[in-house]
Scaffold this motif. Sequence first.
Motif, mmCIF file in Angstrom:
data_model
loop_
_atom_site.group_PDB
_atom_site.id
_atom_site.type_symbol
_atom_site.label_atom_id
_atom_site.label_comp_id
_atom_site.label_asym_id
_atom_site.label_seq_id
_atom_site.Cartn_x
_atom_site.Cartn_y
_atom_site.Cartn_z
ATOM 1 N N ALA A 31 0.837 -1.200 0.000
ATOM 2 C CA ALA A 31 0.000 0.000 0.000
ATOM 3 C C ALA A 31 0.874 1.253 0.000
ATOM 4 N N GLY A 32 1.962 1.232 0.779
ATOM 5 C CA GLY A 32 2.869 2.375 0.809
ATOM 6 C C GLY A 32 3.563 2.600 -0.517
ATOM 7 N N ILE A 33 3.915 1.506 -1.200
ATOM 8 C CA ILE A 33 4.558 1.622 -2.516
ATOM 9 C C ILE A 33 3.587 2.215 -3.535
ATOM 10 N N ARG A 34 2.358 1.754 -3.530
ATOM 11 C CA ARG A 34 1.362 2.262 -4.483
ATOM 12 C C ARG A 34 1.124 3.762 -4.304
ATOM 13 N N ALA A 35 1.344 4.260 -3.092
ATOM 14 C CA ALA A 35 1.126 5.675 -2.808
ATOM 15 C C ALA A 35 2.398 6.510 -2.924
ATOM 16 N N TYR A 36 3.493 5.908 -3.382
ATOM 17 C CA TYR A 36 4.769 6.633 -3.437
ATOM 18 C C TYR A 36 4.659 7.823 -4.378
ATOM 19 N N ILE A 77 2.654 -7.804 -7.124
ATOM 20 C CA ILE A 77 2.987 -6.470 -7.634
ATOM 21 C C ILE A 77 2.064 -6.027 -8.768
ATOM 22 N N LYS A 78 1.006 -6.769 -9.011
ATOM 23 C CA LYS A 78 0.084 -6.456 -10.096
ATOM 24 C C LYS A 78 -0.397 -5.005 -10.011
ATOM 25 N N GLY A 79 -0.312 -4.317 -11.145
ATOM 26 C CA GLY A 79 -0.784 -2.937 -11.235
ATOM 27 C C GLY A 79 0.220 -1.883 -10.822
ATOM 28 N N ILE A 80 1.365 -2.288 -10.310
ATOM 29 C CA ILE A 80 2.390 -1.319 -9.904
ATOM 30 C C ILE A 80 3.387 -1.127 -11.031
ATOM 31 N N PRO A 81 3.659 0.108 -11.456
ATOM 32 C CA PRO A 81 4.724 0.333 -12.447
ATOM 33 C C PRO A 81 6.055 -0.124 -11.854
ATOM 34 N N ALA A 82 6.575 -1.204 -12.363
ATOM 35 C CA ALA A 82 7.706 -1.818 -11.670
ATOM 36 C C ALA A 82 8.599 -2.614 -12.597
ATOM 37 N N LYS A 83 9.777 -2.893 -12.110
ATOM 38 C CA LYS A 83 10.675 -3.870 -12.683
ATOM 39 C C LYS A 83 11.222 -4.689 -11.522
ATOM 40 N N VAL A 84 11.744 -5.867 -11.821
ATOM 41 C CA VAL A 84 12.266 -6.758 -10.789
ATOM 42 C C VAL A 84 13.715 -7.077 -11.117
ATOM 43 N N ASN A 85 14.611 -6.723 -10.227
ATOM 44 C CA ASN A 85 16.014 -7.106 -10.375
ATOM 45 C C ASN A 85 16.237 -8.439 -9.681
ATOM 46 N N LEU A 86 16.576 -9.450 -10.446
ATOM 47 C CA LEU A 86 16.874 -10.757 -9.875
ATOM 48 C C LEU A 86 18.367 -10.817 -9.563
ATOM 49 N N ILE A 87 18.685 -11.077 -8.305
ATOM 50 C CA ILE A 87 20.061 -10.969 -7.821
ATOM 51 C C ILE A 87 20.584 -12.346 -7.423
ATOM 52 N N PRO A 88 21.468 -12.937 -8.196
ATOM 53 C CA PRO A 88 22.083 -14.185 -7.756
ATOM 54 C C PRO A 88 22.757 -13.977 -6.400
ATOM 55 N N PHE A 89 22.459 -14.847 -5.453
ATOM 56 C CA PHE A 89 23.003 -14.693 -4.106
ATOM 57 C C PHE A 89 24.522 -14.736 -4.133
ATOM 58 N N ASN A 90 25.142 -13.779 -3.458
ATOM 59 C CA ASN A 90 26.591 -13.722 -3.358
ATOM 60 C C ASN A 90 27.020 -14.257 -1.999
ATOM 61 N N PRO A 91 27.748 -15.363 -1.963
ATOM 62 C CA PRO A 91 28.116 -15.980 -0.685
ATOM 63 C C PRO A 91 29.072 -15.124 0.127
ATOM 64 N N LEU A 106 8.154 -13.846 -15.031
ATOM 65 C CA LEU A 106 7.953 -12.407 -14.844
ATOM 66 C C LEU A 106 7.860 -11.688 -16.178
ATOM 67 N N ASN A 107 8.702 -12.063 -17.117
ATOM 68 C CA ASN A 107 8.695 -11.422 -18.434
ATOM 69 C C ASN A 107 7.369 -11.651 -19.158
ATOM 70 N N ARG A 108 6.860 -12.855 -19.077
ATOM 71 C CA ARG A 108 5.591 -13.155 -19.739
ATOM 72 C C ARG A 108 4.441 -12.342 -19.136
ATOM 73 N N ALA A 109 4.587 -11.973 -17.868
ATOM 74 C CA ALA A 109 3.555 -11.161 -17.211
ATOM 75 C C ALA A 109 3.741 -9.676 -17.489
ATOM 76 N N GLY A 110 4.781 -9.320 -18.252
ATOM 77 C CA GLY A 110 4.980 -7.924 -18.644
ATOM 78 C C GLY A 110 5.952 -7.152 -17.785
ATOM 79 N N TYR A 111 6.684 -7.847 -16.908
ATOM 80 C CA TYR A 111 7.638 -7.156 -16.032
ATOM 81 C C TYR A 111 9.064 -7.408 -16.482
ATOM 82 N N SER A 112 9.801 -6.316 -16.687
ATOM 83 C CA SER A 112 11.222 -6.444 -16.963
ATOM 84 C C SER A 112 11.886 -7.079 -15.751
#
Length: 405
Positions: free
Chosen positions: A275-280, A313-327, A348-354
């Motif tokens: 909710a806080g993100i949607r209101a940013y 995250i549906k409906g939020i203008p967004a992208k998702v950074n996938l971060i390989p875990f660094n040991p 994620l890509n098929r759902a329209g999110y970079s």
Amino acid sequence: MSVTLDLSRMAPSSSKEGADAPKPLINLSGLTRPQMVAALAESGVVEHGKAKMRATQIFRWVHHRGITDFAQMSDVAKETRARLADQFTIARPEVVERQVSKDGTRKWLIRMAPGIEVETVYIPSVGRVGALCVSSQVGCTLNCSFCHTGTQALVRNLTAAEIVAQVQIAKDDLGEWPSDKDDRLLSNIVFMGMGEPLYNMGQVADAIEIISDNEGIAISRRRITVSTSGVVPQLEALGEKTQAMLAISLHATNDALRDVLVPLNKKYPLEQLMAGIRAYPGLSNARRVTFEYVMLKGVNDSPDEARALVKLIKGIPAKVNLIPFNPWPGTDYQCSDWAAIETFAAILNRAGYSSPIRTPRGRDILAACGQLKSESEKVRASAMRKLSMAAMAGVLDEDEDEAAA
């Protein structure tokens, strides 16, 4: 509870105390232009009517030219320069250690004051040309289980001067003065180093105002990203005060798992966070939020988790950074298999999110995401220094920077 000690404004310690102690020096590097005008006027160094003009001159010398000595201010009268040096400082903190990775990543260990040390990392070929990951606290209170920084207790908040100093030191090393060079290597700033920026809002906001000022370092607010683990009550203030790009250290799609990975979730669960993100303020397709998602083998990397993330995250203008875990030394987590990461990204890509998969940078010098840890936790004898140093929570990639341009 965080404690702020404004050590950056103090002169080197003296054995004299009380009335005989030297007057603390104000660090002009950490003052916005209005604050600098007020400080100069109150000090009596310049007349009230000339304080604004003099502040503009000093601001440009410090943040556009990068000078560290008042004596270099050639358009300021010699007598005034001497009076400035009596009451103010523009000196850099000490660079204790500098490391360069085989991939060009640079890491600096910076001593702000005795026992107060942080790490700052420059990553080339990120953002428009290169991004600097800065710290906002010494240590951290959040204890995220996958993050090395979380193993270091909070020492204190950094001041605006200490945050800005990290940018200045990087520019020194990169040869970035004056700030309007056409071939600049530093284009983006990310508050993704040590600490939770929203627990140090005032100093972070002042630092962003200084860094983005067109008369100085002049990095656009749209190229400055602040990453938070989800301090929901401060999200609106962050957007209104800084106009910075927002990144959320997410890592899980349900409260049960996120309570383990990001314990702050127990205080501000996902429903409140979303909710806080949607209101940013300013959130739009041109100013998307970045969700950071570290890929942990067998923990949060299944196709079902990817589909749950799309729903969350549906409906939020967004992208998702996938971060390989660094040991890092002592961790029980493992990085997801590459095939699992690619499958996750495809959903994620098929759902329209970079959903770019971040290429790990600086692993060989423990400068990658989740690996920073300051020397302030170390025993101060040089022979007793620990091996590891701390945790970066992320950095902009090139396609996000272009979208923000």
